[in-house]
Write an enzyme that holds these catalytic residues in place. Structure first.
Site, PDB file in Angstrom:
ATOM      1  N   SER B  15      21.102 -26.005 -12.837  1.00 47.84           N
ATOM      2  CA  SER B  15      19.811 -26.421 -13.383  1.00 47.84           C
ATOM      3  C   SER B  15      19.985 -27.064 -14.760  1.00 47.84           C
ATOM      4  O   SER B  15      19.069 -27.106 -15.567  1.00 47.84           O
ATOM      5  CB  SER B  15      18.858 -25.222 -13.472  1.00 47.84           C
ATOM      6  OG  SER B  15      19.394 -24.223 -14.327  1.00 47.84           O
ATOM      7  N   GLY B  16      21.196 -27.552 -15.028  1.00 42.90           N
ATOM      8  CA  GLY B  16      21.452 -28.268 -16.284  1.00 42.90           C
ATOM      9  C   GLY B  16      21.030 -29.728 -16.141  1.00 42.90           C
ATOM     10  O   GLY B  16      20.207 -30.074 -15.292  1.00 42.90           O
ATOM     11  N   PHE B  17      21.593 -30.584 -16.970  1.00 38.78           N
ATOM     12  CA  PHE B  17      21.203 -31.992 -16.934  1.00 38.78           C
ATOM     13  C   PHE B  17      21.449 -32.598 -15.559  1.00 38.78           C
ATOM     14  O   PHE B  17      20.585 -33.279 -15.002  1.00 38.78           O
ATOM     15  CB  PHE B  17      21.963 -32.791 -17.996  1.00 38.78           C
ATOM     16  CG  PHE B  17      21.511 -32.484 -19.391  1.00 38.78           C
ATOM     17  CD1 PHE B  17      20.280 -32.940 -19.838  1.00 38.78           C
ATOM     18  CD2 PHE B  17      22.291 -31.730 -20.254  1.00 38.78           C
ATOM     19  CE1 PHE B  17      19.840 -32.653 -21.119  1.00 38.78           C
ATOM     20  CE2 PHE B  17      21.862 -31.444 -21.540  1.00 38.78           C
ATOM     21  CZ  PHE B  17      20.633 -31.904 -21.972  1.00 38.78           C
ATOM     22  N   VAL B  82      26.121 -19.219  -7.529  1.00 37.36           N
ATOM     23  CA  VAL B  82      26.850 -19.710  -6.356  1.00 37.36           C
ATOM     24  C   VAL B  82      28.286 -19.214  -6.390  1.00 37.36           C
ATOM     25  O   VAL B  82      29.007 -19.423  -7.366  1.00 37.36           O
ATOM     26  CB  VAL B  82      26.803 -21.254  -6.277  1.00 37.36           C
ATOM     27  CG1 VAL B  82      27.705 -21.755  -5.149  1.00 37.36           C
ATOM     28  CG2 VAL B  82      25.371 -21.715  -6.058  1.00 37.36           C
ATOM     29  N   GLU B 180      28.210 -29.424 -36.009  1.00 34.29           N
ATOM     30  CA  GLU B 180      26.793 -29.116 -36.197  1.00 34.29           C
ATOM     31  C   GLU B 180      26.600 -27.657 -36.600  1.00 34.29           C
ATOM     32  O   GLU B 180      25.778 -27.337 -37.454  1.00 34.29           O
ATOM     33  CB  GLU B 180      26.016 -29.475 -34.922  1.00 34.29           C
ATOM     34  CG  GLU B 180      25.909 -30.997 -34.766  1.00 34.29           C
ATOM     35  CD  GLU B 180      25.358 -31.480 -33.438  1.00 34.29           C
ATOM     36  OE1 GLU B 180      25.589 -30.793 -32.418  1.00 34.29           O
ATOM     37  OE2 GLU B 180      24.716 -32.542 -33.422  1.00 34.29           O
ATOM     38  N   ASP B 318      30.011 -32.240 -15.934  1.00 38.72           N
ATOM     39  CA  ASP B 318      31.204 -31.634 -16.534  1.00 38.72           C
ATOM     40  C   ASP B 318      32.261 -31.193 -15.531  1.00 38.72           C
ATOM     41  O   ASP B 318      33.403 -30.949 -15.902  1.00 38.72           O
ATOM     42  CB  ASP B 318      30.808 -30.400 -17.370  1.00 38.72           C
ATOM     43  CG  ASP B 318      30.018 -30.759 -18.625  1.00 38.72           C
ATOM     44  OD1 ASP B 318      29.812 -31.962 -18.868  1.00 38.72           O
ATOM     45  OD2 ASP B 318      29.628 -29.837 -19.358  1.00 38.72           O
ATOM     46  N   ALA B 329      25.833 -34.979 -21.883  1.00 33.18           N
ATOM     47  CA  ALA B 329      24.608 -34.979 -21.079  1.00 33.18           C
ATOM     48  C   ALA B 329      24.391 -36.315 -20.372  1.00 33.18           C
ATOM     49  O   ALA B 329      24.034 -36.360 -19.191  1.00 33.18           O
ATOM     50  CB  ALA B 329      23.407 -34.643 -21.961  1.00 33.18           C
ATOM     51  N   GLN B 330      24.628 -37.427 -21.088  1.00 31.42           N
ATOM     52  CA  GLN B 330      24.371 -38.745 -20.508  1.00 31.42           C
ATOM     53  C   GLN B 330      25.173 -39.004 -19.243  1.00 31.42           C
ATOM     54  O   GLN B 330      24.680 -39.588 -18.285  1.00 31.42           O
ATOM     55  CB  GLN B 330      24.670 -39.842 -21.540  1.00 31.42           C
ATOM     56  CG  GLN B 330      23.456 -40.258 -22.340  1.00 31.42           C
ATOM     57  CD  GLN B 330      22.291 -40.668 -21.448  1.00 31.42           C
ATOM     58  OE1 GLN B 330      22.433 -41.424 -20.499  1.00 31.42           O
ATOM     59  NE2 GLN B 330      21.114 -40.150 -21.760  1.00 31.42           N
TER      60      GLN B 330
END
Lengths: 458, 458
Positions: B15-17, B82, B180, B318, B329-330
């Site tokens: 359910s990620g990007f 899973v 960051e 990934d 993410a892109q």
């Protein structure tokens, strides 16, 4: 002021409404304040139900005490759990991570509040958590949103009995907290979640509101009680009054009705909003001055809020018993300000000779979005105008400008829209508690049907 | 469309990007989608460091997956981990609370992402948690704010060595997440907390940023690396490059420098932002088709993102190794949209014959408030303009209108003001973990000096 003299030491116990407002009222006083809190935050308790139901985040109702008082140089915030007060030695002992520390005081303000009470049935607490801390609210949030997840699984597997028990919620206690919690559970199931599942219809979730008393919102005028009950029922909440809870277990709850008949509700998720007991520190004080605490564990205080025989000790808020005042934020705030004014007077300010007098600003409770009830003196307000009042009052009282704006926005999202911004369940809750604890909370048959094993069966 | 035919079943893992954007890209397709997620939320991972440092609440970076997809009728969200994929039987097995369930697919999109990797030293994880989940971020939040609380206690007791170790933070890994995180730790200690304590000066907290590589932000242009390093150092972050971490324990960390000399840093709080390993499902797939996963555990895929020999299985994000594309993410978003377009084509849409092509929209990282770096093609942006870019891009990508507004406001509070709205530490963390775990994390001598006992001494 004599700069060479030691500044009087004021110890404040508690970072709730009483403790925090006492510290702020002493902002300009030439004293050395230690505010001792069990947690690192000032909790705006009346909004806990909104954290539990996913509207607000913990930070929005619990700013860091240190941050609120950062610029008040005469106060040191101390993290610790006060375990003893010695009224003769004039010391307070607080324990942090098993390390006891002792603080001496010249003036003491005891504002340790109240804890949830299960009326002597502490074994209920695991199955029906209270609503007194951020931990409680996050625990309930995990249980509430988790219950819908489990129900979806059960229903997908054709186990509709399990799904029903999983989507049955019982709120015990129909004071403002219980009413607000039940109302939000109704909003959550009827509006927020209505499109989120495929195998269950969250709108069919059952919500019970139980109270042993014959009325809901006992402290309000009867006309408001009647209106609130009708509004609750219209929302889909089943109200059971004169219902005394006699047993709570993993799978449900039993209560006796007014005719002493016993009924059982199968419900995985129970919320206890029924009773409070003053901090055990009330008894610690009472024992030393030969007083008795009342049934709610509160200690009687003098008309000037001092402990009888000890004019250096003030007891304020939920711990103090005086003139039947209720355990609400306004009482704690006004009492702490009064105590602070007495301390300032003792430093050479204007003497305070009048006893404490409570100015009742009124009483309110929300029912659902856009609907509330309020009582201000003889004036009764209901519906949307009462809700507007509620909104204004709460925005003003939430400490600090910063949380106010985001709080308002989260409210817009939840009240104008349908969302809940703060629905997060941690993985620890899913794979830890839900797996290890909640499966055992399933009705035995349902658990077996689902292929889940309970610890107590082989 | 033939209404009597069974609709093709699309199973999406994650359910990620990748997973979420695949589901959305199939919104209008006549398919039956199961999206299987380990958690109930879609996590916006790039902002986890802001949850860990008290800027945002979990709900702001992790909306409920069910809510995001509530109105997409062709998708069922399934909570489950899973554990197996059978490429011959065309089934996926997911376990929820020990209950295995099997899903058959006609098309499978595997987007299970990556986990933190301690490069074979999993024993480091307790002492240096990763930054991959909400649980990680909340754990780190408790450790970070808890460390300052403990340091204040230690300093009040005159134990300045302990206070120093408690206010030393080491971030391992100088990619965007590490940079960051270190930048926010600097902001937190230098700005947010500067007035909050009485016995320690949080501005003197030590922050280390370590990386085994010779440069920070290895994937960026060298000019930006140099600028970022200078900016970090100006913020008060000590950068150590060519520093290979060889040991992590409760009290600190050891690293080898480029000359193979070993150094030790006494630091209670360590953050691991160094490496990732693809989901173990990559190996599950690789084993079945006779492939090898790469060093990062990723599986090589065809130019159209299918698993070699299985054009019904797409591996995106990934977990997939293709043309050296980075794990951002892109890539996951564009790959999932491509996979969805291939599935739609197989349903009778326009055939997709071109291989997947990544359109690099650029790369960015924040350094501190108002400062960032960005690289868009050959264009390099730094300072405030880059930060403005960062703000815009992140606001646009945070899923759902609702969190965007409150997020923007929390950012205003934190960037324009000095506050952190989300500083809450749970009581469980204070009295549970901090008491039971963190005290054992104290340097032995410091613990003894503080009157705290460690489990390993008598």
């Amino acid at each position: 002021m004599n700069p060479t003299a030691r500044r009087p030491r004021v110890v404040i116990i508690g970072s709730g409404f009483g403790g925090l407002f006492a510290a702020r009222a002493l902002a300009k006083a030439d004293v050395d304040i230690r505010l001792i809190g069990r947690t690192t935050t000032h909790l705006f308790q009346p909004l806990l139900y909104q954290v539990a139901t996913g509207i607000l985040s913990p930070g929005e109702i619990a700013p860091a005490t240190r941050e609120v008082l950062a610029h008040q140089d005469n106060v040191q915030v101390e993290l610790g759990d006060v375990t003893n007060i010695d009224v003769e030695a004039k010391t307070v002992t607080a324990t942090t991570l098993d390390m006891p520390r002792t603080f001496s005081y010249d003036h003491l303000i005891v504002a340790a509040g109240a804890n949830q009470s299960w009326f002597g049935n502490d074994q209920f607490a695991d199955f029906a958590p209270g609503m007194k801390s951020i931990d409680d609210a996050l625990e309930l949030r995990g249980r509430i949103f988790g219950a819908f997840e489990l129900a979806e699984l059960a229903a997908a597997d054709g186990r509709h009995d399990a799904a029903e028990a999983l989507t049955t919620f019982v709120v015990v206690g129909a004071g403002p907290t219980g009413v607000e919690m039940a109302g939000q559970l109704a909003e959550l199931s009827r509006r927020t979640l209505k499109h989120d599942f495929r195998h269950i219809d969250p709108r069919r979730a059952k919500i019970y509101l139980l109270d042993a008393a014959p009325a809901i919102l006992g402290s309000f005028d009867e006309s408001l009680q009647v209106k609130t009950r009708a509004a609750m029922e219209k929302l889909g909440v089943t109200v059971r009054l004169g219902a005394k809870v006699v047993d709570v277990d993993a799978r449900g709850l039993e209560y006796q009705d007014a005719d002493s008949e016993t009924h059982r509700i199968e419900a995985l998720t129970k919320v206890w909003a029924a009773g409070v007991a003053a901090s055990p520190l009330a008894r610690v004080l009472a024992d030393q001055v030969g007083l008795e605490v009342d049934r709610a564990g509160r200690i009687p205080v003098n008309a000037d809020l001092t402990l009888p025989g000890h004019d250096d000790i003030f007891v304020v808020g939920d711990m103090a018993s005086l003139d039947g005042l209720p355990g609400v934020a306004q009482v704690a705030i006004q009492q702490s300000r009064y105590a602070a004014s007495k301390i300032k007077a003792s430093l050479g300010g204007k003497p305070v000779t009048e006893p404490f007098a409570y100015f009742d600003k009124g009483n309110m409770a929300t029912i659902s979005r856009f609907r509330a009830i309020a009582e201000i003196g003889k004036v009764k307000v209901t519906g949307f105008p009462a809700w507007g009042l509620w909104l204004g009052v709460h925005l003003v009282y939430i400490i600090g400008f910063k949380s106010r704006i985001t709080t308002l926005l989260h409210w817009m999202v939840s009240f104008l829209g349908r969302g809940r911004a703060e629905r997060n369940i941690t993985e620890q809750q899913i794979f830890g508690r839900l797996a290890m604890h909640r499966v055992n909370d399933l009705p035995q048959r349902a658990a077996r049907n689902l292929g889940w094993h309970r610890d107590d069966e082989t």
